[in-house]
Enzyme design. Structure first.
Site, short mmCIF file in Angstrom:
data_model
loop_
_atom_site.label_atom_id
_atom_site.label_comp_id
_atom_site.label_asym_id
_atom_site.label_seq_id
_atom_site.Cartn_x
_atom_site.Cartn_y
_atom_site.Cartn_z
N ILE A 150 -14.92 5.92 -0.91
CA ILE A 150 -15.41 5.11 0.62
C ILE A 150 -16.98 5.88 0.40
O ILE A 150 -17.38 7.22 0.98
CB ILE A 150 -14.90 5.14 1.79
CG1 ILE A 150 -13.07 4.29 0.72
CG2 ILE A 150 -15.43 4.58 2.90
CD1 ILE A 150 -13.35 3.71 1.32
N ASN A 202 -6.75 8.47 5.77
CA ASN A 202 -5.96 7.56 4.09
C ASN A 202 -5.28 8.70 3.88
O ASN A 202 -4.98 10.26 4.59
CB ASN A 202 -7.11 8.86 3.24
CG ASN A 202 -6.99 8.63 1.51
OD1 ASN A 202 -6.42 7.69 1.76
ND2 ASN A 202 -6.84 9.75 0.96
N HIS A 257 -2.90 10.90 1.05
CA HIS A 257 -2.64 11.74 -0.08
C HIS A 257 -1.72 12.22 -0.63
O HIS A 257 -1.15 12.98 0.26
CB HIS A 257 -4.16 12.96 -0.89
CG HIS A 257 -4.25 13.36 -1.43
ND1 HIS A 257 -5.10 12.55 -2.04
CD2 HIS A 257 -4.04 14.51 -1.52
CE1 HIS A 257 -5.01 13.12 -3.46
NE2 HIS A 257 -4.74 14.73 -2.84
C1 GRF Z 1 0.81 7.44 -2.90
O1 GRF Z 1 0.46 8.05 -3.48
C2 GRF Z 1 -0.49 7.41 -2.11
O2 GRF Z 1 -0.46 8.97 -1.58
C3 GRF Z 1 -1.78 8.17 -2.80
O3 GRF Z 1 -1.58 6.34 -3.64
C4 GRF Z 1 -0.73 5.91 -3.63
C5 GRF Z 1 -0.51 4.79 -3.60
O4 GRF Z 1 0.98 4.15 -3.12
N1 GRF Z 1 -2.82 7.86 -2.97
P1 GRF Z 1 1.38 2.70 -2.63
O5 GRF Z 1 0.30 1.88 -3.41
O6 GRF Z 1 2.00 3.05 -1.40
O7 GRF Z 1 2.92 2.45 -2.94
#
Ligand code: GRF
Length: 206
Positions: A105, A119, A121
């Protein structure tokens, strides 16, 4: 208090995804089951027209949109950024929730939604930022990893941390087995953070 608002005032969010959308689904389920109240999802945005999450969002009756981010491959900038800023403003979006959105972003969206983009992570930041966080944890032989919800700033996974959940890393964990256990935690963390924001804000740090 970083994100401070009138308690129980309705929070309008947009969720950005790129593929599977399981975190998004966990939020939509929490709203549907009334565990998460006073939150409405105005829009689910994907930079990938084939994202499975788009179908899931539609099955919950949520408006979706594909945001063509070309010519950029890894960031959301330029015409796409201008377009989404104006759409989100039109829809009176209070908060953008990134949930597996695989683009950086940049300044335009960040300054339009300063401190209003969060976000998730899959590591205990600041450990293992960037791609393949779970593989990084396994390779580093970390004993503990987990997930983090943080505000988004111009850096890579570097904004102020809102909340974290720990997951033990087992000796025989692979990237896949660890990712599965972390994902489970992610699903219970995101909607709880949104609930706390609706209840009046979230405190950053001590
Ligand atoms: C998750 O592990 C999130 O932490 C990361 O990307 C993955 C997304 O998974 N940023 P989903 O699309 O929500 O199933």
């Amino acid at each position: 208090m970083f994100f401070n608002r009138t308690p129980q005032k309705k929070l309008t969010i947009a969720i950005f995804i790129s593929s599977r959308g399981s975190n998004m689904e966990a939020i939509l389920r929490a709203i549907r089951d009334r565990r998460l109240k006073n939150v409405s999802v105005a829009l689910v945005v994907s930079d990938n027209p084939d994202a499975k999450g788009l179908e899931i969002a539609r099955s919950f009756g949520v408006e979706t949109m594909y945001l063509d981010c070309a010519p950029f491959k890894t960031k959301l900038e330029g015409a796409a950024e201008e377009r989404i800023v104006s759409i989100l403003r039109e829809k009176n979006v209070d908060l953008i929730c990134l949930a597996g959105f695989m683009r950086m972003i940049k300044r335009g969206l960040i300054s339009a939604f300063r401190n209003r983009i969060i976000n998730i992570h899959p590591s205990l930041l600041p450990a293992f930022p960037g791609l393949d966080a779970q593989a990084q944890a396994v390779a580093a032989k970390a004993k503990v990893s987990g997930c983090t919800i943080h505000f988004v700033d111009e850096g890579m996974d570097s904004g102020p941390i809102i909340r974290q959940a720990k997951v033990s890393v087992k000796k025989n964990d692979t990237e896949k087995t660890l990712a599965m256990r972390i994902l489970k935690k992610e699903h219970s963390l995101y909607w709880r953070v949104l609930r706390d924001i609706v209840r009046g804000g979230v405190r950053i740090g001590a």
